[in-house]
Design a protein around this motif. Structure first.
Motif, short mmCIF file in Angstrom:
data_model
loop_
_atom_site.label_atom_id
_atom_site.label_comp_id
_atom_site.label_asym_id
_atom_site.label_seq_id
_atom_site.Cartn_x
_atom_site.Cartn_y
_atom_site.Cartn_z
N GLU A 69 -16.66 -18.06 -9.30
CA GLU A 69 -16.39 -18.36 -10.80
C GLU A 69 -15.84 -17.43 -11.46
OE1 GLU A 69 -17.81 -20.91 -11.84
OE2 GLU A 69 -18.75 -21.76 -10.36
N GLY B 270 -12.35 -19.79 -11.04
CA GLY B 270 -13.07 -20.25 -11.90
C GLY B 270 -12.69 -19.48 -13.49
N TYR B 271 -12.49 -18.35 -13.39
CA TYR B 271 -11.95 -17.73 -14.64
C TYR B 271 -10.81 -18.53 -14.96
CZ TYR B 271 -10.56 -14.08 -18.01
OH TYR B 271 -10.15 -13.18 -18.97
N ARG C 47 -8.88 -25.95 -10.45
CA ARG C 47 -10.15 -26.72 -10.78
C ARG C 47 -10.60 -27.39 -9.39
NH1 ARG C 47 -12.91 -28.25 -15.41
NH2 ARG C 47 -11.37 -27.51 -16.64
N ARG D 68 -11.64 -21.63 -16.95
CA ARG D 68 -12.26 -21.37 -18.16
C ARG D 68 -11.21 -20.78 -19.15
NH1 ARG D 68 -16.03 -19.36 -14.73
NH2 ARG D 68 -15.57 -17.26 -15.34
N ARG D 69 -10.48 -20.03 -18.69
CA ARG D 69 -9.36 -19.43 -19.72
C ARG D 69 -8.30 -20.27 -20.04
NH1 ARG D 69 -10.00 -17.00 -23.61
NH2 ARG D 69 -8.28 -15.57 -24.39
#
Length: 310
Positions: free
Chosen positions: A275, A279-280, A296, A283-284
């Motif tokens: 994550e 994952g970072y 993803r 999200r960013r």
């Protein structure tokens, strides 16, 4: 052979919160140089270290280093510098645990994967507590309770803080080459890109980096991962120095037999740091309006494998 600290050396008090292989390695070198060091870790490691010292094994050393060890976060009390070495998934928890025991002005130095741990720690501890990020370049592993093995490198890049210049000198004198840099964020991102390129693929296949790059189509997937990371970093105002693609290729050449930490976590049935890696980036990227479909896909696949194994 058992070593005792060199009492003629300049002394700082260090605590290592999350004494895995990275924290044990740097803690051992600091203790050998005469600094007071307390390792905070799991019970089995603490018992072995208390009984026999920390065994430090490398290409040139094999000795037991005497230092303090504890399972309690309160053992950070009195430390001038706290090396935060917990997994990125545990950052807030660890910061909350040490907060009541930190000395005023003690520096919390984050030695972790991911790019935002220092920000997360700062948010927990408040503006009065000095916090700085470090980029870690070292290959280590725990060979058993109280036994750390070193395989290569062992240098740090640290962000500016009120004590960073002095700390860099003390670390270098202990055998830990250290530079202070105004672009630690860029260096953390460059390391993040490498982790995003290999960690999930290694975890999904349970294969090392050298095997991955030999598979048909793998290099193209890795290039796509890197390109997505670069696009997010650029949109976020991050400057990564050097040739990122060359650095990614170089890892498979220099560490062909290496399994990623994410692969090791999945094999042991432990939560991984995915994550805070792919994952970072996902999200960013979403926050910046950028699609990151390859990152993803790998994120979701690793999540599925974790759901099966944990």
């Amino acid at each position: 052979m058992t070593t005792t600290p060199d009492t003629s050396a300049p002394r700082l008090a260090f605590a290592v919160m999350g004494a895995g292989s990275v924290g044990c390695y740097f803690g051992a070198l600091l203790a050998r140089a005469g600094h007071a060091v307390t390792l905070i870790g799991r019970q089995a490691h603490v018992q072995a270290i208390t009984a026999h010292g920390l065994r430090l094994q490398s290409a040139t050393l094999d000795e037991h280093v005497r230092l303090s060890a504890s399972t309690e976060a309160k053992a950070v009390a009195g430390a001038d510098v706290v090396l935060l070495c917990v997994k990125s998934t545990d950052t807030e928890t660890a910061a909350r645990q040490i907060q009541p025991h930190l000395a005023p002005g003690a520096l919390v130095l984050t030695l972790q994967n991911g790019v935002d741990n220092d920000e997360r720690v700062r948010a927990m501890l408040g503006p009065a507590q000095p916090v700085a990020a470090a980029v870690v370049y070292v290959a280590t592993a725990m060979a058993g309770p109280g036994h750390v093995r070193h395989f290569g490198r062992g240098d740090l890049l640290i962000a500016p803080s009120p004590v960073s210049e002095r700390l860099a000198l003390e670390l270098a004198a202990a055998g830990i080459p250290t530079q202070v840099s105004g672009n630690v964020r860029g260096a953390l991102w460059a390391k993040l890109v490498i982790n995003c390129a290999y960690n999930a693929l290694s975890a999904i296949t349970q294969q090392p980096y050298g095997w991955l790059v030999q598979q048909d189509g793998a290099s193209a997937v890795i290039a796509d991962l890197v390109a997505e990371c670069q696009a997010v970093a650029q949109a976020d105002g991050v400057r990564m120095d050097g040739d990122v693609h060359a650095a990614v290729r170089g890892i498979a050449q220099s560490m062909p037999g290496q399994l990623s930490s994410t692969a090791q976590d999945l094999a042991r049935g432990r939560p991984s740091e995915i994550e805070h890696l792919n994952g970072y980036v996902v999200r960013r990227g979403a926050a910046l309006g950028l699609a990151t479909p390859v990152n993803r896909a790998l994120l979701v696949l690793v999540r599925m494998l974790q759901a099966k194994s944990i």
